[in-house]
Design a protein around this motif. Structure first.
Motif, PDB file in Angstrom:
ATOM      1  N   THR A  37      -8.112   6.203  -2.105  1.00 45.29           N
ATOM      2  CA  THR A  37      -6.924   6.773  -2.738  1.00 45.29           C
ATOM      3  C   THR A  37      -5.863   7.122  -1.705  1.00 45.29           C
ATOM      4  N   HIS A  38      -6.266   7.238  -0.451  1.00 41.53           N
ATOM      5  CA  HIS A  38      -5.334   7.563   0.620  1.00 41.53           C
ATOM      6  C   HIS A  38      -5.444   6.512   1.733  1.00 41.53           C
ATOM      7  N   CYS A  39      -4.326   6.231   2.373  1.00 42.89           N
ATOM      8  CA  CYS A  39      -4.238   5.218   3.424  1.00 42.89           C
ATOM      9  C   CYS A  39      -5.153   5.593   4.599  1.00 42.89           C
ATOM     10  N   ILE A  40      -5.893   4.619   5.096  1.00 44.11           N
ATOM     11  CA  ILE A  40      -6.804   4.876   6.215  1.00 44.11           C
ATOM     12  C   ILE A  40      -6.062   4.996   7.541  1.00 44.11           C
ATOM     13  N   GLU A  41      -4.788   4.583   7.573  1.00 42.69           N
ATOM     14  CA  GLU A  41      -4.018   4.660   8.815  1.00 42.69           C
ATOM     15  C   GLU A  41      -3.162   5.913   8.908  1.00 42.69           C
ATOM     16  N   CYS A  42      -2.406   6.215   7.847  1.00 45.06           N
ATOM     17  CA  CYS A  42      -1.473   7.339   7.923  1.00 45.06           C
ATOM     18  C   CYS A  42      -1.868   8.522   7.038  1.00 45.06           C
ATOM     19  N   GLY A  43      -2.792   8.319   6.114  1.00 41.36           N
ATOM     20  CA  GLY A  43      -3.252   9.402   5.265  1.00 41.36           C
ATOM     21  C   GLY A  43      -2.433   9.639   4.012  1.00 41.36           C
ATOM     22  N   GLU A  44      -1.342   8.885   3.833  1.00 43.19           N
ATOM     23  CA  GLU A  44      -0.521   9.018   2.624  1.00 43.19           C
ATOM     24  C   GLU A  44      -1.290   8.507   1.413  1.00 43.19           C
ATOM     25  N   GLU A  45      -0.964   9.070   0.257  1.00 45.67           N
ATOM     26  CA  GLU A  45      -1.607   8.616  -0.973  1.00 45.67           C
ATOM     27  C   GLU A  45      -1.148   7.206  -1.318  1.00 45.67           C
ATOM     28  N   ILE A  46      -2.092   6.361  -1.719  1.00 49.00           N
ATOM     29  CA  ILE A  46      -1.780   5.003  -2.152  1.00 49.00           C
ATOM     30  C   ILE A  46      -1.449   5.074  -3.644  1.00 49.00           C
ATOM     31  N   PRO A  47      -0.267   4.604  -4.057  1.00 50.64           N
ATOM     32  CA  PRO A  47       0.109   4.680  -5.466  1.00 50.64           C
ATOM     33  C   PRO A  47      -0.920   4.012  -6.379  1.00 50.64           C
ATOM     34  N   LYS A  48      -1.095   4.598  -7.547  1.00 47.68           N
ATOM     35  CA  LYS A  48      -2.085   4.105  -8.507  1.00 47.68           C
ATOM     36  C   LYS A  48      -1.823   2.639  -8.868  1.00 47.68           C
ATOM     37  N   ARG A  49      -0.549   2.273  -9.038  1.00 48.61           N
ATOM     38  CA  ARG A  49      -0.207   0.895  -9.392  1.00 48.61           C
ATOM     39  C   ARG A  49      -0.670  -0.086  -8.315  1.00 48.61           C
ATOM     40  N   ARG A  50      -0.536   0.307  -7.056  1.00 52.93           N
ATOM     41  CA  ARG A  50      -0.985  -0.558  -5.951  1.00 52.93           C
ATOM     42  C   ARG A  50      -2.500  -0.704  -5.987  1.00 52.93           C
ATOM     43  N   ARG A  51      -3.193   0.384  -6.224  1.00 50.05           N
ATOM     44  CA  ARG A  51      -4.667   0.322  -6.285  1.00 50.05           C
ATOM     45  C   ARG A  51      -5.129  -0.528  -7.450  1.00 50.05           C
ATOM     46  N   GLU A  52      -4.382  -0.498  -8.561  1.00 50.72           N
ATOM     47  CA  GLU A  52      -4.752  -1.327  -9.722  1.00 50.72           C
ATOM     48  C   GLU A  52      -4.461  -2.805  -9.460  1.00 50.72           C
ATOM     49  N   LEU A  54      -4.307  -4.321  -6.478  1.00 49.63           N
ATOM     50  CA  LEU A  54      -5.149  -4.838  -5.389  1.00 49.63           C
ATOM     51  C   LEU A  54      -6.423  -4.010  -5.278  1.00 49.63           C
ATOM     52  N   PRO A  55      -7.416  -4.294  -6.101  1.00 47.66           N
ATOM     53  CA  PRO A  55      -8.667  -3.546  -5.995  1.00 47.66           C
ATOM     54  C   PRO A  55      -9.246  -3.678  -4.580  1.00 47.66           C
ATOM     55  N   GLY A  56      -9.639  -2.566  -4.013  1.00 43.23           N
ATOM     56  CA  GLY A  56     -10.202  -2.584  -2.669  1.00 43.23           C
ATOM     57  C   GLY A  56      -9.183  -2.263  -1.592  1.00 43.23           C
ATOM     58  N   VAL A  57      -7.933  -1.994  -1.992  1.00 39.95           N
ATOM     59  CA  VAL A  57      -6.890  -1.722  -1.006  1.00 39.95           C
ATOM     60  C   VAL A  57      -7.178  -0.412  -0.274  1.00 39.95           C
ATOM     61  N   ARG A  58      -6.882  -0.400   1.042  1.00 39.37           N
ATOM     62  CA  ARG A  58      -7.166   0.776   1.866  1.00 39.37           C
ATOM     63  C   ARG A  58      -5.949   1.265   2.646  1.00 39.37           C
ATOM     64  N   THR A  59      -4.821   0.557   2.495  1.00 38.09           N
ATOM     65  CA  THR A  59      -3.616   0.946   3.228  1.00 38.09           C
ATOM     66  C   THR A  59      -2.422   1.039   2.287  1.00 38.09           C
ATOM     67  N   CYS A  60      -1.457   1.890   2.675  1.00 40.57           N
ATOM     68  CA  CYS A  60      -0.225   2.001   1.898  1.00 40.57           C
ATOM     69  C   CYS A  60       0.656   0.785   2.209  1.00 40.57           C
ATOM     70  N   VAL A  61       1.746   0.645   1.472  1.00 39.13           N
ATOM     71  CA  VAL A  61       2.622  -0.513   1.654  1.00 39.13           C
ATOM     72  C   VAL A  61       3.202  -0.551   3.064  1.00 39.13           C
ATOM     73  N   ALA A  62       3.653   0.592   3.567  1.00 38.94           N
ATOM     74  CA  ALA A  62       4.268   0.623   4.898  1.00 38.94           C
ATOM     75  C   ALA A  62       3.283   0.211   5.986  1.00 38.94           C
ATOM     76  N   CYS A  63       2.083   0.740   5.943  1.00 36.14           N
ATOM     77  CA  CYS A  63       1.078   0.393   6.959  1.00 36.14           C
ATOM     78  C   CYS A  63       0.644  -1.069   6.837  1.00 36.14           C
ATOM     79  N   GLN A  64       0.503  -1.550   5.613  1.00 36.76           N
ATOM     80  CA  GLN A  64       0.118  -2.945   5.419  1.00 36.76           C
ATOM     81  C   GLN A  64       1.207  -3.878   5.909  1.00 36.76           C
ATOM     82  N   SER A  65       2.463  -3.504   5.716  1.00 34.92           N
ATOM     83  CA  SER A  65       3.570  -4.325   6.219  1.00 34.92           C
ATOM     84  C   SER A  65       3.499  -4.444   7.731  1.00 34.92           C
ATOM     85  N   GLY A  66       3.175  -3.343   8.407  1.00 28.33           N
ATOM     86  CA  GLY A  66       3.008  -3.388   9.857  1.00 28.33           C
ATOM     87  C   GLY A  66       1.869  -4.286  10.275  1.00 28.33           C
ATOM     88  N   ARG A  67       0.779  -4.229   9.538  1.00 29.47           N
ATOM     89  CA  ARG A  67      -0.368  -5.111   9.842  1.00 29.47           C
ATOM     90  C   ARG A  67       0.003  -6.571   9.638  1.00 29.47           C
TER      91      ARG A  67
END
Length: 87
Positions: A37-52, A54-67
């Motif tokens: 429910t929270h990003c493994i890199e920055c600790g911010e909450e991952i929005p529910k829509r993103r989790r729905e 992409l099941p299994g998501v572990r990063t927020c949009v900003a951190c994933q963009s950096g990756r």
């Protein structure tokens, strides 16, 4: 129509192989397993829509963009010409 020493359809086979490799690489980068429910890199909450979406998501949009910016794409030379191998 292939040219030189290649057989007919060889160019299309190279294109198909390149597309297949790209799809497999993209699928390998997709999240799998249990998400968080929270990003493994920055600790911010991952929005529910993103989790729905992409099941299994572990990063927020900003951190994933950096990756994604750091991802190195391999360019396999499927052509046999000497010019393409020298680039």
């Amino acid at each position: 129509m292939a040219g030189g020493w290649t057989r007919d359809g060889a160019v299309q086979e190279q294109i198909d192989d390149s597309v297949t490799d790209a799809v497999l690489a993209a699928r390998a980068r997709m999240p799998a397993g249990e998400g968080t429910t929270h990003c493994i890199e920055c600790g911010e909450e991952i929005p529910k829509r993103r989790r729905e979406a992409l099941p299994g998501v572990r990063t927020c949009v900003a951190c994933q963009s950096g990756r994604d910016r750091q991802t190195v794409h391999s360019a396999i030379n499927r052509r046999g010409s000497k010019d393409s191998q020298l680039r």
